[in-house]
Design a protein around this motif. Structure first.
Motif, PDB file in Angstrom:
ATOM      1  N   GLY A 221       7.653   7.099  -1.613  1.00  0.00           N
ATOM      2  CA  GLY A 221       7.539   7.793  -0.104  1.00  0.00           C
ATOM      3  C   GLY A 221       9.039   7.727   0.203  1.00  0.00           C
ATOM      4  O   GLY A 221       9.215   7.011   1.666  1.00  0.00           O
TER       5      GLY A 221
ATOM      6  N   ASP B 216       8.740  11.910  -3.043  1.00  0.00           N
ATOM      7  CA  ASP B 216       8.256  12.428  -1.828  1.00  0.00           C
ATOM      8  C   ASP B 216       7.233  13.785  -2.010  1.00  0.00           C
ATOM      9  O   ASP B 216       7.496  14.491  -2.167  1.00  0.00           O
ATOM     10  CB  ASP B 216       9.834  12.784  -0.605  1.00  0.00           C
ATOM     11  CG  ASP B 216       8.719  12.233   0.791  1.00  0.00           C
ATOM     12  OD1 ASP B 216       8.806  11.158   1.481  1.00  0.00           O
ATOM     13  OD2 ASP B 216       8.218  12.440   1.714  1.00  0.00           O
TER      14      ASP B 216
ATOM     15  N   LEU C  51       3.112  10.043  -4.885  1.00  0.00           N
ATOM     16  CA  LEU C  51       3.352   8.547  -5.122  1.00  0.00           C
ATOM     17  C   LEU C  51       3.795   8.790  -6.557  1.00  0.00           C
ATOM     18  O   LEU C  51       4.764   8.938  -5.874  1.00  0.00           O
ATOM     19  CB  LEU C  51       1.663   7.761  -5.256  1.00  0.00           C
ATOM     20  CG  LEU C  51       0.614   8.238  -4.156  1.00  0.00           C
ATOM     21  CD1 LEU C  51      -0.758   6.723  -3.330  1.00  0.00           C
ATOM     22  CD2 LEU C  51       1.904   7.076  -2.668  1.00  0.00           C
TER      23      LEU C  51
ATOM     24  N   SER D 282       8.192   0.509  -1.669  1.00  0.00           N
ATOM     25  CA  SER D 282       6.985   1.443  -0.917  1.00  0.00           C
ATOM     26  C   SER D 282       6.883   1.337   0.231  1.00  0.00           C
ATOM     27  O   SER D 282       6.617  -0.160   0.946  1.00  0.00           O
ATOM     28  CB  SER D 282       6.302   2.094  -1.914  1.00  0.00           C
ATOM     29  OG  SER D 282       5.925   3.341  -0.992  1.00  0.00           O
TER      30      SER D 282
ATOM     31  N   PRO E  43       4.880   2.700   2.904  1.00  0.00           N
ATOM     32  CA  PRO E  43       3.920   4.010   2.933  1.00  0.00           C
ATOM     33  C   PRO E  43       3.609   4.629   3.842  1.00  0.00           C
ATOM     34  O   PRO E  43       3.705   3.138   5.276  1.00  0.00           O
ATOM     35  CB  PRO E  43       2.620   3.979   2.240  1.00  0.00           C
ATOM     36  CG  PRO E  43       2.769   2.653   1.636  1.00  0.00           C
ATOM     37  CD  PRO E  43       4.066   2.035   2.692  1.00  0.00           C
TER      38      PRO E  43
ATOM     39  N   TYR F  41       1.364   4.117   7.174  1.00  0.00           N
ATOM     40  CA  TYR F  41       0.152   3.130   6.691  1.00  0.00           C
ATOM     41  C   TYR F  41      -0.594   2.756   8.866  1.00  0.00           C
ATOM     42  O   TYR F  41      -1.648   2.294   8.709  1.00  0.00           O
ATOM     43  CB  TYR F  41       0.506   2.175   6.398  1.00  0.00           C
ATOM     44  CG  TYR F  41       1.584   1.433   7.168  1.00  0.00           C
ATOM     45  CD1 TYR F  41       2.047   1.015   9.057  1.00  0.00           C
ATOM     46  CD2 TYR F  41       3.210   1.072   6.622  1.00  0.00           C
ATOM     47  CE1 TYR F  41       3.350   0.722   9.697  1.00  0.00           C
ATOM     48  CE2 TYR F  41       4.692   0.687   6.593  1.00  0.00           C
ATOM     49  CZ  TYR F  41       4.224   0.224   8.517  1.00  0.00           C
ATOM     50  OH  TYR F  41       5.303  -0.107   9.136  1.00  0.00           O
TER      51      TYR F  41
ATOM     52  N   GLY G 141      -1.937   7.561   7.012  1.00  0.00           N
ATOM     53  CA  GLY G 141      -2.242   6.701   6.039  1.00  0.00           C
ATOM     54  C   GLY G 141      -4.034   7.693   5.674  1.00  0.00           C
ATOM     55  O   GLY G 141      -4.459   7.359   5.020  1.00  0.00           O
TER      56      GLY G 141
ATOM     57  N   TYR H  64      -3.336   2.237  -0.011  1.00  0.00           N
ATOM     58  CA  TYR H  64      -2.183   1.060  -0.768  1.00  0.00           C
ATOM     59  C   TYR H  64      -2.920   0.903  -2.247  1.00  0.00           C
ATOM     60  O   TYR H  64      -2.831   0.323  -3.353  1.00  0.00           O
ATOM     61  CB  TYR H  64      -3.016  -0.462   0.090  1.00  0.00           C
ATOM     62  CG  TYR H  64      -1.209  -0.120   1.266  1.00  0.00           C
ATOM     63  CD1 TYR H  64      -0.319  -0.233   1.308  1.00  0.00           C
ATOM     64  CD2 TYR H  64      -2.187   0.203   2.172  1.00  0.00           C
ATOM     65  CE1 TYR H  64       0.619  -0.622   1.861  1.00  0.00           C
ATOM     66  CE2 TYR H  64      -0.640  -0.125   3.311  1.00  0.00           C
ATOM     67  CZ  TYR H  64       0.518  -0.373   3.205  1.00  0.00           C
ATOM     68  OH  TYR H  64       1.202  -0.461   4.142  1.00  0.00           O
TER      69      TYR H  64
ATOM     70  N   LEU I 226      -1.576   3.946  -5.055  1.00  0.00           N
ATOM     71  CA  LEU I 226       0.110   2.770  -4.713  1.00  0.00           C
ATOM     72  C   LEU I 226       0.043   1.762  -5.762  1.00  0.00           C
ATOM     73  O   LEU I 226       0.666   1.722  -6.501  1.00  0.00           O
ATOM     74  CB  LEU I 226       0.628   2.993  -3.282  1.00  0.00           C
ATOM     75  CG  LEU I 226       1.677   2.671  -3.448  1.00  0.00           C
ATOM     76  CD1 LEU I 226       2.691   3.183  -4.283  1.00  0.00           C
ATOM     77  CD2 LEU I 226       1.969   2.053  -1.822  1.00  0.00           C
TER      78      LEU I 226
END
Ligand code: GLN
Length: 323
Positions: free
Chosen positions: A133, A156, A185, A228, A230, A232, A256, A264, A267
């Motif tokens: 990402g 990405d 991811l 990462s 991400p 969130y 997220g 997560y 990930l």
């Protein structure tokens, strides 16, 4: 005829009136951008007359800033890790909190070198690093500047973000060591991590060709570090976000899921299958993510779990080592 001091004073007053956070800094940055000057110049030349065209451009930007556009979208840039990054509305604006992630990643890599009996400060020769990402590319690029011999893969979902990231990598002369891949991811094509870097290849142009090598055991888990930041933020928190963020930064980079921490689980699970034994996972966390995310680092796969707080005391970076 307007001089620098008067223009600035007027700009500051308009932004204060509009409740813009850090209104003085915002006005300064916009004026510096229009004049193509740096901060020292601004305060050394308060009497300098600015042209009507520059005054016009400045007040146009002030009006847009007052209406909620982020300063970085108006100037097209943001500093991160001492480097200047191009930013557009297609990418998340790099945040200072994310510099903690860079620090933790570098500290953990140094520790790993020390434990292996190698010099602590290394150029990262032989290291394969992934930034998941990547957005503006700030994480991969900052790490590439610190580790001038390491190789990177940056993913990405957004081709528009990857185009910005590639330009940033070129600007900082690290594009030959970062391979940019459009995927979700870590779902990149098998063998991608061994392909030649896509120097100069714009995402969106001809699809990249990955040169697949025969897969050997260790190549199935090729990375030494996965980093990462991400998306969130929880969608249910959207209404409490500043308008600069909610109305101007890409939703796909911010949210997220309903709660925020939803990404997560995948990930972490995918990282487990891509990290070498003893390799590192370093994740940025949302302000309330830790209780949901830490339990995902199951003891069968992960060890040496560490949490680093940001300057506001919020648990911001989660790091762990793969067995
Ligand atoms: N990796 C980029 C950053 O840290 C983008 C992150 C994102 O879009 N969530 O700024």
């Amino acid at each position: 005829m307007l001089n620098v001091r008067a223009a600035l004073k007027n700009g500051i007053a308009q932004l204060r009136e509009a409740d813009v956070p850090s209104f003085t800094l915002a006005a300064e940055l916009l004026l510096l951008h229009v004049l193509g000057r740096n901060r020292t110049w601004l305060y050394a030349h308060p009497e300098e007359i600015i042209t009507d065209a520059d005054a016009h451009r400045f007040f146009e930007l002030v009006v847009r800033r007052a209406a909620g556009e982020p300063t970085q979208h108006l100037t097209g840039k943001q500093e991160f890790w001492g480097l200047e990054f191009e930013v557009t509305p297609d990418v998340l604006i790099p945040r200072p909190e994310t510099e903690h992630l860079i620090e933790v990643a570098l500290d953990r890599l140094a520790l790993r070198e020390l434990r292996a009996g190698r010099p602590q400060k290394s150029a990262g020769a032989g290291l394969q690093i992934a930034d998941i990402g990547t957005g503006s590319g700030c994480i991969a690029i900052a790490l590439a500047k610190e580790l001038p011999a390491a190789n990177f893969l940056a993913t990405d979902l957004s081709p528009a973000a990857l185009a910005v990231a590639l330009r940033n990598a070129q600007r900082h002369a690290v594009a030959d060591r970062i391979q940019f891949i459009e995927c979700n991811l870590l779902a990149f094509p098998v063998g991608a991590q061994h392909a030649a870097p896509l120097l100069g290849t714009m995402p969106n142009s001809a699809p990249p060709v990955f040169h697949e090598s025969p897969v050997r055991g260790h190549e199935l888990r090729p990375f030494d570090l996965i980093a990462s930041n991400p998306p969130y933020i929880g969608r249910r928190e959207a209404s409490s976000l500043p308008r600069e963020v909610r109305d101007h930064e890409p939703a796909s980079a911010l949210f997220g899921g309903e709660e925020g921490y939803e990404l997560y689980a995948n990930l972490i699970a995918q990282s487990a299958t891509h990290l070498k034994p003893g390799a590192l996972l370093v994740l940025e966390l949302g302000h309330n993510s830790l209780p949901a995310v830490q339990p995902l680092l199951d003891a069968a796969n992960w060890t040496n779990v560490g949490v680093t707080n940001d300057l506001a005391g919020i648990p911001r970076v989660l790091a762990a080592e793969r067995f």
